[in-house]
Design a protein around this motif. Structure first.
Motif, PDB file in Angstrom:
ATOM      1  N   ASN A 153       0.830  -1.199   0.000  1.00  0.00           N
ATOM      2  CA  ASN A 153       0.000   0.000   0.000  1.00  0.00           C
ATOM      3  C   ASN A 153       0.870   1.257   0.000  1.00  0.00           C
ATOM      4  OD1 ASN A 153      -2.445   1.348  -0.005  1.00  0.00           O
ATOM      5  ND2 ASN A 153      -3.287   0.125   1.669  1.00  0.00           N
ATOM      6  N   GLN A 164      -3.832  -4.742   5.249  1.00  0.00           N
ATOM      7  CA  GLN A 164      -5.289  -4.765   5.078  1.00  0.00           C
ATOM      8  C   GLN A 164      -5.651  -5.694   3.923  1.00  0.00           C
ATOM      9  OE1 GLN A 164      -7.190  -0.918   4.525  1.00  0.00           O
ATOM     10  NE2 GLN A 164      -9.015  -1.684   5.576  1.00  0.00           N
ATOM     11  N   GLN A 182      -7.133 -11.316   7.662  1.00  0.00           N
ATOM     12  CA  GLN A 182      -6.885 -10.096   8.433  1.00  0.00           C
ATOM     13  C   GLN A 182      -6.565 -10.433   9.886  1.00  0.00           C
ATOM     14  OE1 GLN A 182      -7.265  -6.753   6.909  1.00  0.00           O
ATOM     15  NE2 GLN A 182      -5.957  -6.384   8.676  1.00  0.00           N
ATOM     16  N   LYS A 193      -1.178  -0.249  13.670  1.00  0.00           N
ATOM     17  CA  LYS A 193      -2.526   0.061  13.200  1.00  0.00           C
ATOM     18  C   LYS A 193      -3.210  -1.242  12.814  1.00  0.00           C
ATOM     19  CE  LYS A 193      -5.916   2.591  11.358  1.00  0.00           C
ATOM     20  NZ  LYS A 193      -6.785   3.509  12.133  1.00  0.00           N
ATOM     21  N   GLN A 194      -4.271  -1.596  13.523  1.00  0.00           N
ATOM     22  CA  GLN A 194      -4.991  -2.835  13.256  1.00  0.00           C
ATOM     23  C   GLN A 194      -6.238  -2.524  12.435  1.00  0.00           C
ATOM     24  OE1 GLN A 194      -5.621  -5.085  16.877  1.00  0.00           O
ATOM     25  NE2 GLN A 194      -3.425  -5.220  17.302  1.00  0.00           N
ATOM     26  N   ARG A 195      -6.156  -2.848  11.159  1.00  0.00           N
ATOM     27  CA  ARG A 195      -7.225  -2.540  10.229  1.00  0.00           C
ATOM     28  C   ARG A 195      -8.210  -3.696  10.114  1.00  0.00           C
ATOM     29  NH1 ARG A 195      -6.122   1.939   7.074  1.00  0.00           N
ATOM     30  NH2 ARG A 195      -4.057   2.842   7.467  1.00  0.00           N
ATOM     31  N   ALA A 197     -10.784  -6.034   7.430  1.00  0.00           N
ATOM     32  CA  ALA A 197     -10.954  -6.442   6.030  1.00  0.00           C
ATOM     33  C   ALA A 197     -12.095  -5.656   5.405  1.00  0.00           C
ATOM     34  CB  ALA A 197     -11.234  -7.931   5.956  1.00  0.00           C
ATOM     35  N   GLU A 215      -2.959  -6.192   0.960  1.00  0.00           N
ATOM     36  CA  GLU A 215      -2.051  -5.047   1.031  1.00  0.00           C
ATOM     37  C   GLU A 215      -1.208  -5.271   2.279  1.00  0.00           C
ATOM     38  OE1 GLU A 215      -1.659  -2.762  -1.146  1.00  0.00           O
ATOM     39  OE2 GLU A 215      -3.538  -2.287  -2.178  1.00  0.00           O
TER      40      GLU A 215
END
Length: 257
Positions: A153, A164, A182, A193-195, A197, A215
């Motif tokens: 990304n 992500q 994820q 940073k915990q994103r 899906a 990504e």
């Protein structure tokens, strides 16, 4: 006359002794031979080879697509200047290694810095379109069970970070795979940073089989760029992606019982 009889008797006695001796020797030889045969180890019946236990991903054929390649470099890391296509391939090869160690059959869309365009490309077809169509066609012709597209990304704000996973809107299987992936990435990489899906409109995700675009992180973030260029972190990414696939397969098995 008497002497002739005595000689005959003596000769007969000698012959008797000789024959008896020969019989004894023959019996002894026969006994020795029998003992040798007995001493020989009996030939063992061949034992059947044990069938190895199937691995978690045995029977699964998975397409790994290292995004970009050749003329298409993708994004470019801000500090190192390394093109995304290079990092994508390095990570994808680690994903392949991890998946194969769990029994999966893997097909790679590329193994080097190359695109999938041809010299006789129709004028009406852009290089990008032909390249993407070729990747999808590889998955279709091989009748794969899953598609994993590997990317990096990039964003103008350098503080953005974290892996992500994207899936095609309306694909329940894709959404489930993306959720498993994820979760595995967060659990094994512990990103700052915990994103979550998300659904995404990506050409490679159009197939009916479960497909995701991963990504792996932001090469526009200085700290994450250093990680993504590290061989150790690339190997950890490969293991995390494989863990996500195995989690999905386990869920499918439970749901199908």
């Amino acid at each position: 006359m008497r002497m002739k009889k005595e000689r005959a008797i003596t000769l007969l006695a000698a012959l008797t002794v000789l024959i008896g001796g020969l019989l004894i020797v023959a019996l002894l030889l026969q006994g020795a031979t029998g003992q040798n045969k007995t001493a020989e180890a009996p030939s063992e019946e061949p034992q059947p080879t044990a069938t190895p236990e199937p691995l978690p991903l045995t029977g699964w054929t998975i397409l790994i697509d290292p995004g970009h390649g050749g003329y298409d470099g993708g994004a470019r890391a801000r500090d190192s200047g390394v093109w995304e296509k290079v990092i994508n391939l390095n990570v994808a090869l680690q994903v392949e290694k991890s998946l194969m160690s769990q029994g999966a059959a893997v097909i790679m869309t590329r193994r080097e810095d190359a695109d999938l365009c041809t010299a006789d490309r129709p004028a009406a077809l852009t290089k990008k379109r032909q390249d993407m169509l070729a990747r999808v066609e590889m998955a279709v012709s091989a009748k794969v069970d899953m598609v994993l597209s590997i990317h990096m990304n990039e964003y103008r704000a350098r503080g953005e970070s974290g892996p992500q996973v994207f899936y095609r809107q309306g694909s329940d299987a894709g959404r489930l795979l993306a959720g498993c992936m994820q979760e595995a990435l967060i659990e094994q990489l512990q990103p700052r940073k915990q994103r979550a899906a998300m659904a995404g409109d990506y050409f490679i995700l159009q197939l009916d089989v479960p497909s995701v675009l991963v990504e792996c992180g932001f090469i526009s973030n200085p700290e994450e760029e250093r990680l993504l260029l590290s061989e150790d972190y690339q190997a950890r990414l490969g293991g995390a992606v494989a863990a996500g696939v195995m989690s999905y397969v386990e869920l499918q098995e439970v749901m199908n019982k």
